[in-house]
Scaffold this motif. Sequence first.
Motif, PDB file in Angstrom:
ATOM      1  N   HIS A  63     -38.378 -14.705  38.119  1.00 22.13           N
ATOM      2  CA  HIS A  63     -38.795 -15.906  37.376  1.00 22.13           C
ATOM      3  C   HIS A  63     -37.826 -17.048  37.682  1.00 22.13           C
ATOM      4  O   HIS A  63     -36.997 -17.433  36.871  1.00 22.13           O
ATOM      5  CB  HIS A  63     -38.822 -15.613  35.882  1.00 22.13           C
ATOM      6  CG  HIS A  63     -39.665 -14.435  35.526  1.00 22.13           C
ATOM      7  ND1 HIS A  63     -41.047 -14.480  35.493  1.00 22.13           N
ATOM      8  CD2 HIS A  63     -39.334 -13.158  35.221  1.00 22.13           C
ATOM      9  CE1 HIS A  63     -41.523 -13.289  35.168  1.00 22.13           C
ATOM     10  NE2 HIS A  63     -40.507 -12.475  34.998  1.00 22.13           N
ATOM     11  N   GLU A  89     -42.561 -23.933  36.558  1.00 18.63           N
ATOM     12  CA  GLU A  89     -43.671 -23.069  36.948  1.00 18.63           C
ATOM     13  C   GLU A  89     -44.974 -23.618  36.355  1.00 18.63           C
ATOM     14  O   GLU A  89     -44.997 -24.116  35.224  1.00 18.63           O
ATOM     15  CB  GLU A  89     -43.412 -21.643  36.456  1.00 18.63           C
ATOM     16  CG  GLU A  89     -44.571 -20.686  36.566  1.00 18.63           C
ATOM     17  CD  GLU A  89     -44.955 -20.409  38.005  1.00 18.63           C
ATOM     18  OE1 GLU A  89     -46.169 -20.510  38.299  1.00 18.63           O
ATOM     19  OE2 GLU A  89     -44.069 -20.099  38.819  1.00 18.63           O
ATOM     20  N   LYS A  92     -46.651 -19.293  34.829  1.00 13.93           N
ATOM     21  CA  LYS A  92     -45.884 -18.285  34.102  1.00 13.93           C
ATOM     22  C   LYS A  92     -44.892 -18.904  33.124  1.00 13.93           C
ATOM     23  O   LYS A  92     -44.366 -19.983  33.344  1.00 13.93           O
ATOM     24  CB  LYS A  92     -45.129 -17.391  35.094  1.00 13.93           C
ATOM     25  CG  LYS A  92     -46.014 -16.553  35.998  1.00 13.93           C
ATOM     26  CD  LYS A  92     -45.187 -15.579  36.813  1.00 13.93           C
ATOM     27  CE  LYS A  92     -44.253 -16.294  37.760  1.00 13.93           C
ATOM     28  NZ  LYS A  92     -43.509 -15.327  38.624  1.00 13.93           N
TER      29      LYS A  92
END
Length: 247
Positions: A63, A89, A92
Motif C-alpha cells: 500500500h 490511491e 484502495k
Amino acid sequence: MRGGIPICFPHVRNLGSLEQQSLVRCHNWTIDPNPPPPPTNGIKAYLDLLSRPTAADMNIWAHNSFELRLRVSLGMANLTLTTRVKNIEKVKALSFNFAICTYISVSDISEVRIEGLETTDYLDNLKCKERFTEQGNAITFDGELDRVYLGTPTKIAIIDHEKKRTFELRKDGLPDAVVWNPWDKKSKTIADLGDDDYMRMLCIESAAVEKSIVLKPGQEWKGRQEITAVLSSYCSGQFDRHVASDG
C-alpha cells in the motif's frame, strides 16, 4: 539513527526490519520550493520536506500510494513538526501507523522525570505487551523501560532536574506516546549506541500505535508535535515559564 527525530511510517516498532517499520526513515526527502505560508504565530523559520514512494517500496509494502509532507518550524524556543499523509490511491484505502521518534539529550537519566501520563494505561513491551495503568505521580528511571502509553493527554512534561530544564511536549492527532530507555545491559547489544549513552538520552514518541489510521482515496491525515524548552524548577502542575536562551 539514535539521535534527532526520526519519522516512523508506515509501521512502528517490532514489526520486522527497519525498512518495514520506517519506510520513509530510509528515504531521501525532497524540499518543496513553494510551500504554503505558515500561520503568523511566532514562527521564525520553516521548511517543508516531501516523501513519496519509490519503485523499490512495492517489494516492502504493497500500500505505497502516499504523499508525506513534513513541515519543520522553528520559533524562539520551540520546534514544531507538522506531518500530513495523503492517500493518492484512486481505489484502495491506506492504513498505517505513525510516530515522531524524539531523542532528547539529558544530563542523567536517573535525574529525569516525565509528568502528564499519570493514571494512563500502557502496554509494557518488556512483559509481552501486557496492559497496566500508570500508578505513580511521575515516570522515573532506575532500569530499562519500554512502554506504549495509550490515549494520552496532549501535553507531556520532561523534567531534567540537573539541568533545571523542562521540555513541554504538545501533540495533536497522535493519541499515544512511547517512552523508551534501554539501560545498561541492552545498550551493550545496540551497535549504534555507546555502552554508557543510555545515561544521557531519553526516547519519547508522539504516536498513533494502538489503532491504525485509515484514509480513503484522496483523504489526508495531519499530526503535529511541538517541543518547547523552558528553564524550570518544576513543581507538580506548575511551570516557572522563563524561556531557555540556549534551547
